[in-house]
Design a protein around this motif. Structure first.
Motif, PDB file in Angstrom:
ATOM      1  N   ALA A 117       0.817  -1.207   0.000  1.00  0.00           N
ATOM      2  CA  ALA A 117       0.000   0.000   0.000  1.00  0.00           C
ATOM      3  C   ALA A 117       0.856   1.265   0.000  1.00  0.00           C
ATOM      4  O   ALA A 117       1.988   1.273   0.490  1.00  0.00           O
ATOM      5  N   ASN A 118       0.288   2.314  -0.568  1.00  0.00           N
ATOM      6  CA  ASN A 118       0.895   3.652  -0.550  1.00  0.00           C
ATOM      7  C   ASN A 118       2.272   3.709  -1.204  1.00  0.00           C
ATOM      8  O   ASN A 118       3.130   4.479  -0.802  1.00  0.00           O
ATOM      9  N   THR A 119       2.458   2.898  -2.216  1.00  0.00           N
ATOM     10  CA  THR A 119       3.707   2.896  -2.972  1.00  0.00           C
ATOM     11  C   THR A 119       3.560   3.819  -4.171  1.00  0.00           C
ATOM     12  O   THR A 119       2.472   3.962  -4.714  1.00  0.00           O
ATOM     13  N   THR A 120       4.647   4.457  -4.574  1.00  0.00           N
ATOM     14  CA  THR A 120       4.663   5.263  -5.795  1.00  0.00           C
ATOM     15  C   THR A 120       5.691   4.658  -6.740  1.00  0.00           C
ATOM     16  O   THR A 120       6.842   4.440  -6.352  1.00  0.00           O
ATOM     17  N   ILE A 121       5.245   4.387  -7.970  1.00  0.00           N
ATOM     18  CA  ILE A 121       6.115   3.808  -8.992  1.00  0.00           C
ATOM     19  C   ILE A 121       6.324   4.865 -10.071  1.00  0.00           C
ATOM     20  O   ILE A 121       5.359   5.353 -10.662  1.00  0.00           O
ATOM     21  N   LEU A 122       7.584   5.217 -10.318  1.00  0.00           N
ATOM     22  CA  LEU A 122       7.922   6.263 -11.283  1.00  0.00           C
ATOM     23  C   LEU A 122       8.013   5.699 -12.702  1.00  0.00           C
ATOM     24  O   LEU A 122       8.118   4.485 -12.895  1.00  0.00           O
ATOM     25  N   PRO A 123       7.992   6.571 -13.709  1.00  0.00           N
ATOM     26  CA  PRO A 123       8.062   6.123 -15.111  1.00  0.00           C
ATOM     27  C   PRO A 123       9.367   5.403 -15.433  1.00  0.00           C
ATOM     28  O   PRO A 123      10.414   5.692 -14.843  1.00  0.00           O
ATOM     29  N   GLY A 124       9.284   4.479 -16.386  1.00  0.00           N
ATOM     30  CA  GLY A 124      10.478   3.809 -16.884  1.00  0.00           C
ATOM     31  C   GLY A 124      10.994   2.696 -15.999  1.00  0.00           C
ATOM     32  O   GLY A 124      12.153   2.313 -16.089  1.00  0.00           O
ATOM     33  N   ILE A 125      10.117   2.148 -15.157  1.00  0.00           N
ATOM     34  CA  ILE A 125      10.513   1.133 -14.173  1.00  0.00           C
ATOM     35  C   ILE A 125      10.070  -0.251 -14.618  1.00  0.00           C
ATOM     36  O   ILE A 125       8.999  -0.422 -15.183  1.00  0.00           O
ATOM     37  N   LYS A 126      10.885  -1.247 -14.305  1.00  0.00           N
ATOM     38  CA  LYS A 126      10.509  -2.650 -14.497  1.00  0.00           C
ATOM     39  C   LYS A 126      10.609  -3.351 -13.145  1.00  0.00           C
ATOM     40  O   LYS A 126      11.650  -3.294 -12.485  1.00  0.00           O
ATOM     41  N   ILE A 127       9.523  -4.018 -12.769  1.00  0.00           N
ATOM     42  CA  ILE A 127       9.492  -4.815 -11.547  1.00  0.00           C
ATOM     43  C   ILE A 127       9.356  -6.266 -11.988  1.00  0.00           C
ATOM     44  O   ILE A 127       8.375  -6.636 -12.633  1.00  0.00           O
ATOM     45  N   GLY A 128      10.354  -7.070 -11.683  1.00  0.00           N
ATOM     46  CA  GLY A 128      10.427  -8.444 -12.177  1.00  0.00           C
ATOM     47  C   GLY A 128       9.422  -9.387 -11.541  1.00  0.00           C
ATOM     48  O   GLY A 128       8.876  -9.109 -10.461  1.00  0.00           O
ATOM     49  N   ASP A 129       9.201 -10.509 -12.204  1.00  0.00           N
ATOM     50  CA  ASP A 129       8.279 -11.541 -11.720  1.00  0.00           C
ATOM     51  C   ASP A 129       8.632 -11.951 -10.296  1.00  0.00           C
ATOM     52  O   ASP A 129       9.801 -12.111  -9.944  1.00  0.00           O
ATOM     53  N   GLY A 130       7.597 -12.112  -9.480  1.00  0.00           N
ATOM     54  CA  GLY A 130       7.789 -12.612  -8.120  1.00  0.00           C
ATOM     55  C   GLY A 130       8.378 -11.626  -7.137  1.00  0.00           C
ATOM     56  O   GLY A 130       8.639 -11.977  -5.991  1.00  0.00           O
ATOM     57  N   ALA A 131       8.561 -10.377  -7.542  1.00  0.00           N
ATOM     58  CA  ALA A 131       9.130  -9.374  -6.642  1.00  0.00           C
ATOM     59  C   ALA A 131       8.103  -8.937  -5.606  1.00  0.00           C
ATOM     60  O   ALA A 131       6.888  -9.043  -5.821  1.00  0.00           O
ATOM     61  N   ILE A 132       8.606  -8.430  -4.494  1.00  0.00           N
ATOM     62  CA  ILE A 132       7.769  -7.861  -3.439  1.00  0.00           C
ATOM     63  C   ILE A 132       8.299  -6.460  -3.172  1.00  0.00           C
ATOM     64  O   ILE A 132       9.497  -6.268  -2.971  1.00  0.00           O
ATOM     65  N   VAL A 133       7.382  -5.481  -3.163  1.00  0.00           N
ATOM     66  CA  VAL A 133       7.741  -4.099  -2.848  1.00  0.00           C
ATOM     67  C   VAL A 133       6.971  -3.726  -1.590  1.00  0.00           C
ATOM     68  O   VAL A 133       5.739  -3.806  -1.557  1.00  0.00           O
ATOM     69  N   SER A 134       7.696  -3.334  -0.542  1.00  0.00           N
ATOM     70  CA  SER A 134       7.034  -3.052   0.733  1.00  0.00           C
ATOM     71  C   SER A 134       6.202  -1.782   0.656  1.00  0.00           C
ATOM     72  O   SER A 134       6.410  -0.924  -0.206  1.00  0.00           O
ATOM     73  N   ALA A 135       5.267  -1.665   1.579  1.00  0.00           N
ATOM     74  CA  ALA A 135       4.367  -0.512   1.640  1.00  0.00           C
ATOM     75  C   ALA A 135       5.164   0.779   1.792  1.00  0.00           C
ATOM     76  O   ALA A 135       6.210   0.814   2.443  1.00  0.00           O
ATOM     77  N   GLY A 136       4.653   1.832   1.171  1.00  0.00           N
ATOM     78  CA  GLY A 136       5.238   3.161   1.323  1.00  0.00           C
ATOM     79  C   GLY A 136       6.530   3.385   0.569  1.00  0.00           C
ATOM     80  O   GLY A 136       7.243   4.349   0.828  1.00  0.00           O
ATOM     81  N   THR A 137       6.838   2.549  -0.388  1.00  0.00           N
ATOM     82  CA  THR A 137       8.097   2.645  -1.117  1.00  0.00           C
ATOM     83  C   THR A 137       7.983   3.580  -2.309  1.00  0.00           C
ATOM     84  O   THR A 137       6.966   3.608  -2.987  1.00  0.00           O
ATOM     85  N   LEU A 138       9.034   4.349  -2.569  1.00  0.00           N
ATOM     86  CA  LEU A 138       9.155   5.114  -3.798  1.00  0.00           C
ATOM     87  C   LEU A 138      10.033   4.290  -4.735  1.00  0.00           C
ATOM     88  O   LEU A 138      11.243   4.157  -4.509  1.00  0.00           O
ATOM     89  N   VAL A 139       9.418   3.704  -5.763  1.00  0.00           N
ATOM     90  CA  VAL A 139      10.147   2.835  -6.689  1.00  0.00           C
ATOM     91  C   VAL A 139      10.765   3.718  -7.767  1.00  0.00           C
ATOM     92  O   VAL A 139      10.093   4.132  -8.707  1.00  0.00           O
ATOM     93  N   HIS A 140      12.054   4.014  -7.607  1.00  0.00           N
ATOM     94  CA  HIS A 140      12.762   4.918  -8.511  1.00  0.00           C
ATOM     95  C   HIS A 140      13.792   4.188  -9.382  1.00  0.00           C
ATOM     96  O   HIS A 140      14.486   4.815 -10.179  1.00  0.00           O
ATOM     97  N   LYS A 141      13.875   2.871  -9.206  1.00  0.00           N
ATOM     98  CA  LYS A 141      14.757   2.060 -10.038  1.00  0.00           C
ATOM     99  C   LYS A 141      14.145   0.667 -10.147  1.00  0.00           C
ATOM    100  O   LYS A 141      13.221   0.323  -9.405  1.00  0.00           O
ATOM    101  N   ASP A 142      14.655  -0.115 -11.066  1.00  0.00           N
ATOM    102  CA  ASP A 142      14.114  -1.449 -11.307  1.00  0.00           C
ATOM    103  C   ASP A 142      14.229  -2.331 -10.062  1.00  0.00           C
ATOM    104  O   ASP A 142      15.144  -2.176  -9.254  1.00  0.00           O
TER     105      ASP A 142
END
Length: 177
Positions: A117-142
Motif C-alpha cells: 500500500a501507498n507505494t509510488t512507482i515512477l516512469p520507466g521502471i521494471k518490476i520483475g516476476d515474483g518481486a515484493i515491494v514493501s508498503a510506502g516505497t518510492l520505486v525509482h529504479k528497477d
C-alpha cells in the motif's frame, strides 16, 4: 537507470504545455475511468475497464486494490502480469512534467508481484516476476525478479536467493518438498 524518453519544452514549464502532449478529451476520459475504478470493489470490472478504456495490458487474476491511482495521461504505458496485487492507494506514473522537459516511460510490472500500500512507482521502471515491494516505497529504479525491496530511497532488502533461504521452512512460502 529508468528508461524514459525526454522531450524539451521552451518557455513556461512543461505542465503548461500538457495539452500539446496529450489530447484534453483523452485526459477527461481517462480521469473518469480511473476515478470510477478507484472506488469499485469489483476486481474483474476494474481490470476490464483498464483494458477496454485505457488500453492497458493486464494479466489474469491481477488485483488492483481500492484507491490505486494510475497515470491519467498515459495509462497505456503501464502493463501488469498475471496474479499480481497492487496495494491500496498506490500511484503508478508513466510521465513526469518538469520545468524544462517532460519524460515518458513504460512501467512493466511482472507476474506474481506484490506491491504494498501507498507505494509510488515512477516512469520507466521494471518490476520483475515474483518481486515484493514493501508498503510506502518510492520505486525509482528497477526491482529484480524475486527480490524484496522497500524504503525511501528504495533498496533491495533481500535478493531472490536470500528470500528463498529465509522462507525455506515457511509453511506457505517455503518449499514444501
Amino acid at each position: 537507470m529508468r528508461r524514459t524518453t525526454r522531450y524539451r519544452v521552451d518557455g513556461a514549464n512543461s505542465l503548461w504545455h500538457v495539452y500539446k502532449t496529450v489530447p484534453f478529451a483523452k485526459v477527461v476520459k481517462n480521469f473518469a475511468v480511473i476515478q470510477l475504478a478507484r472506488y469499485t470493489p469489483f476486481l474483474g470490472m476494474k481490470n476490464w475497464m483498464y483494458k477496454k478504456f485505457l488500453r492497458m495490458e493486464i494479466g489474469k487474476e491481477t488485483s488492483f486494490a481500492l484507491m490505486v491511482m494510475l497515470d491519467v495521461m498515459f495509462p497505456e504505458k503501464i502493463s501488469v502480469g498475471r496474479n499480481t496485487v497492487i496495494g491500496y492507494n498506490t500511484t503508478i506514473l508513466a510521465h513526469e512534467y518538469l520545468i524544462k522537459e517532460y519524460r515518458l516511460g513504460d512501467v512493466e510490472i511482472g507476474s506474481e508481484v506484490m506491491i504494498g500500500a501507498n507505494t509510488t512507482i515512477l516512469p520507466g521502471i521494471k518490476i520483475g516476476d515474483g518481486a515484493i515491494v514493501s508498503a510506502g516505497t518510492l520505486v525509482h529504479k528497477d526491482v529484480p525478479a524475486g527480490a524484496f525491496a522497500g524504503g525511501n530511497p528504495m533498496k533491495v532488502i533481500y535478493t531472490k536467493e536470500e528470500l528463498a533461504e529465509r522462507w525455506k521452512d515457511d509453511e506457505i512460502y517455503g518449499s514444501n518438498e
